[in-house]
Design an enzyme around this catalytic site. Sequence first.
Site, PDB file in Angstrom:
ATOM      1  N   GLU A 211       0.896  -1.171   0.000  1.00 50.98           N
ATOM      2  CA  GLU A 211       0.000   0.000   0.000  1.00 50.98           C
ATOM      3  C   GLU A 211       0.921   1.204   0.000  1.00 50.98           C
ATOM      4  O   GLU A 211       1.447   1.608   1.031  1.00 50.98           O
ATOM      5  CB  GLU A 211      -0.892  -0.062   1.228  1.00 50.98           C
ATOM      6  N   CYS A 245      -2.092   8.899   2.776  1.00 45.92           N
ATOM      7  CA  CYS A 245      -1.863   8.403   1.416  1.00 45.92           C
ATOM      8  C   CYS A 245      -3.076   8.715   0.556  1.00 45.92           C
ATOM      9  O   CYS A 245      -2.975   8.779  -0.665  1.00 45.92           O
ATOM     10  CB  CYS A 245      -1.546   6.925   1.420  1.00 45.92           C
TER      11      CYS A 245
HETATM   12  C1  UN1 Z   1      -3.011   5.933   4.877  1.00 44.32           C
HETATM   13  O1  UN1 Z   1      -2.913   7.146   4.786  1.00 44.32           O
HETATM   14  O2  UN1 Z   1      -2.015   5.168   4.766  1.00 44.32           O
HETATM   15  O3  UN1 Z   1      -8.917   6.346   3.937  1.00 44.32           O
HETATM   16  C2  UN1 Z   1      -4.282   5.235   5.230  1.00 44.32           C
HETATM   17  C3  UN1 Z   1      -8.241   6.955   4.781  1.00 44.32           C
HETATM   18  C4  UN1 Z   1      -7.880   6.222   6.046  1.00 44.32           C
HETATM   19  C5  UN1 Z   1      -6.676   5.393   5.843  1.00 44.32           C
HETATM   20  C6  UN1 Z   1      -5.496   6.113   5.252  1.00 44.32           C
HETATM   21  N1  UN1 Z   1      -8.987   5.394   6.441  1.00 44.32           N
HETATM   22  O4  UN1 Z   1      -7.888   8.116   4.635  1.00 44.32           O
END
Ligand code: UN1
Length: 457
Positions: A211, A245
């Site tokens: 990821e 992310c």
């Molecule tokens: C991340 O930033 O690695 O959808 C995960 C989202 C959160 C998870 C982010 N539930 O922004």
Amino acid sequence: MNRDNYNQLVNKSHEISIKWRSLPAPQRGEYIRKFGEELRKQKVNLAALITEEARKIKTESLGEVQEAIDMCDFAVGLSRQLYGLTMPSERANHRLQEIWHPLGIVGCITAFNFPMAVFAWNFCLAAVCGNSIIWKPSPRSNECARGIKNAWDKISDDFSDLILILEGGNEESVALCEDNKISLISATGSTQMGKELAPIVSARLGKLLLELGGNNAAIICPSADLDLTVKGVVFSACGTTGQRCTSLRRLFVHEEIYDECVSRLNDYVNNLIIGCPSKDSSQVGPLISEESFNNMQVILDSLRSKDVEILGGERLEIEDPKEFYVRPALVLVDQIEDEMLKETFAPILYIKKFSDLKDAISMQNNVKQGLSSSIFTNDMRESELFLSESGSDCGIANVNIGTSGAEIGGAFGGEKDTGGGRESGSDAWKNYMRRVTATINYGEELPLAQGVEFDET
Ligand code: UN1
């Protein structure tokens, strides 16, 4: 890194995985249920650790612990649903069946920005599926990791070793990736990190779940409800100080509503309460480090040198002078700039006008990453095009909500440089198991498949 300690850790994890996998899955689920209850009890304290280390505002830290609790609930249900298919056999008196078994040890590498939830995505699934886990948290998140481990230790009886923490940096990550005893490496972080680690795991044909980076975009169409759109865009772009992310980095706005959108976005951003993340009123906390701040400024300087218009982006000297608070930057671009193609882990939102939705979709897709995307529209034809095979090429495609803040029930992850992995909900559990295809002959003959003859002569 001390090799003896490392080897001991892996041996412990292996031993516990053998004990754990022999428990029926619903009994494993019962442990996860208790873990979820413990997280509920400790929610406020665990959230405070997140705010302390990741510098997230209170409500987001509480939300992150809630995400871990939600994962526990999901995994408890899953512990009775690790289904294998039964397929019709082409042979008389035969049955074809899939059986799912645990992998062994899962190595989980997590980033600073989601120091608990991303671990919970991995651990809850890995554990109900019958695996143990070795967790290499970000060096910035060791207290968060210890907090989670303590919660597990409180309810886990003899299964404390199911979660083992390997504190450290790149060397520790590489050790896990090289190690044949680690069946699956699940890694969250930058694309660069993924590109360094993936070949190590692939060289030993280990399993990988990645990821990695995103460069998420949203499209605003003329029919959009601008009240919800502006809120959704600002939360996705500025929330968590642009350090998810899933943070929104690029915005394509239809020319008919461009001026109004930019002005409303700018007002909203200017009214954000930026300040100490442990204060209830704060909506945006500081960046994680000076390095992050410098990375942001390098990008903004490079845009300024090309006379690109930037609203905001400056450092705000508020409260603790050692913290790096910034006003989020709105960057108004006339053309696609190189800077837009990179993921900068900071609140920079590029805004570009479009006239044809197909062009907007193609600009959205025209980056290396493929994690999250959104369209704001009340026109069903536009939203369906966006969700169709000719639409968004991302793993996540939303309508009338921002790019960030996914629920745990769906599979989370993305394509291209994002790494292709899927974690969290839906059938992501299959990543943590190995599939056995069993063909069972309950007859008295031995017919061969595909009609092959092998008779005694
Ligand atoms: C991340 O930033 O690695 O959808 C995960 C989202 C959160 C998870 C982010 N539930 O922004």
